[in-house]
Enzyme design. Structure first.
Site, mmCIF file in Angstrom:
data_model
loop_
_atom_site.group_PDB
_atom_site.id
_atom_site.type_symbol
_atom_site.label_atom_id
_atom_site.label_comp_id
_atom_site.label_asym_id
_atom_site.label_seq_id
_atom_site.Cartn_x
_atom_site.Cartn_y
_atom_site.Cartn_z
ATOM 1 N N PRO A 77 -21.982 -102.895 -54.503
ATOM 2 C CG PRO A 77 -20.642 -104.738 -54.970
ATOM 3 C CD PRO A 77 -20.902 -103.330 -55.386
ATOM 4 C CD GLU A 117 -12.168 -106.314 -56.179
ATOM 5 O OE1 GLU A 117 -12.745 -106.568 -55.114
ATOM 6 O OE2 GLU A 117 -12.394 -106.914 -57.243
ATOM 7 N NE ARG A 161 -42.733 -97.357 -62.708
ATOM 8 C CZ ARG A 161 -43.556 -97.484 -61.680
ATOM 9 N NH1 ARG A 161 -43.165 -97.153 -60.465
ATOM 10 N NH2 ARG A 161 -44.789 -97.919 -61.836
ATOM 11 C CG ASP A 167 -46.001 -98.954 -58.394
ATOM 12 O OD1 ASP A 167 -46.060 -98.642 -57.192
ATOM 13 O OD2 ASP A 167 -45.265 -98.402 -59.217
HETATM 14 CL CL1 6GU Z 1 -25.098 -100.910 -57.090
HETATM 15 N N1 6GU Z 1 -23.075 -102.353 -58.006
HETATM 16 C C1 6GU Z 1 -22.452 -103.518 -58.216
HETATM 17 N N2 6GU Z 1 -21.262 -103.527 -58.813
HETATM 18 N N3 6GU Z 1 -22.957 -104.682 -57.851
HETATM 19 C C2 6GU Z 1 -24.145 -104.644 -57.254
HETATM 20 C C3 6GU Z 1 -24.837 -103.479 -56.993
HETATM 21 C C4 6GU Z 1 -24.274 -102.326 -57.392
HETATM 22 N N4 6GU Z 1 -26.000 -103.769 -56.378
HETATM 23 C C5 6GU Z 1 -25.995 -105.079 -56.259
HETATM 24 N N5 6GU Z 1 -24.892 -105.619 -56.780
#
Ligand code: 6GU
Length: 242
Positions: A88, A115, A157, A172
């Site tokens: 994230p 984490e 794809r 698309d």
């Molecule tokens: Cl790539 N990993 C995690 N754990 N949470 C996320 C993410 C990735 N992308 C958005 N949230």
């Protein structure tokens, strides 16, 4: 294209063998191997994580286990690889990245949980090969596995031969920087709702204009950030009438 995924939950990646991706694997366009990180643990408990230096909640994935796993996976194939670490805290993964990844010979995904992975793992491999820490959106998942499914589907794809009709990828959403407008099929009227007349007119110029207007309308309403990011010449006089 060769794809390796290292994870503590190999079963999470089972959907890669389904549907479109399964067909791409079956036809040899895609070669996917999923590896269990615990195969490279050193102790009877097969520990993959430890408490964070500096304190704080959660656990961090140990660098030794990841180092042994990635050394082995990278060495098992001679093609040059890009290492992708979903987190994230990564930079946003976009359609432009999907196109760039589709041109790679080999992608290796390292799925973190807890984490995250000790940062030295990314730093170490970045000395030897391209490494991307990527996020699939502004929300937090419990691990990188679902992000890998998302990224692999977006990439696969685009590989020649994976989609039945290559125009599907060419036309698309995002290919022209706009969201795609609405689509319709038979019947002509469904629950008192008719298909827009212009789509049945046979007037290809008018249909193209109508589709462009709907795409612009939708992008203004839902993703004004995309519109603002268009290059200056992306909109013409007729578009500006909106
Ligand atoms: Cl790539 N990993 C995690 N754990 N949470 C996320 C993410 C990735 N992308 C958005 N949230």
């Amino acid at each position: 294209m060769r794809i390796d995924v290292v994870t503590i939950f190999p079963g999470y990646l089972a959907p890669l063998r389904e549907a479109l991706l399964g067909r791409a694997i079956g036809s040899g366009l895609l070669d996917v191997a999923v590896h269990d990180l615990r195969d490279w643990t050193h102790d009877v408990h097969q520990a993959v994580d430890d408490s964070p230096y500096g304190g704080g909640p959660g656990m961090v994935m140990r660098p030794q286990v990841w180092g042994d796993a990635l050394d082995a996976v990278l060495a098992a194939d001679e093609r040059p690889a890009r290492l992708v670490v979903p987190t994230p805290a990564g930079r946003p993964f976009t359609q432009a990245d999907a196109h760039a990844y589709a041109a790679e010979e080999r992608l290796v995904f390292a799925c973190g949980r807890y984490e995250g992975i000790d940062q030295r793992v990314v730093d170490h491999y970045a000395d030897a090969l391209p490494v991307d820490e990527i996020s699939i959106g502004d929300y937090v998942l419990v691990g990188g596995e679902v992000a890998v499914l998302v990224v692999v589907e977006a990439v696969a794809r685009l590989l020649p031969g994976v989609l039945g009709n290559p125009r599907s990828a060419a036309e698309d959403s995002f290919s022209d920087g706009l969201l795609e407008g609405p689509s319709y099929t038979r019947p002509e009227v469904w629950r008192d709702r008719p298909v827009p007349d212009v789509l049945r007119s046979g007037n290809h110029g008018a249909i193209a204009r109508w589709r462009r207007d709907r795409a612009l309308e939708r992008t203004v309403a839902r993703r004004p950030d995309l519109l603002a990011a268009l290059p200056p010449d992306a909109l013409d006089k007729k578009d500006r009438a909106l």
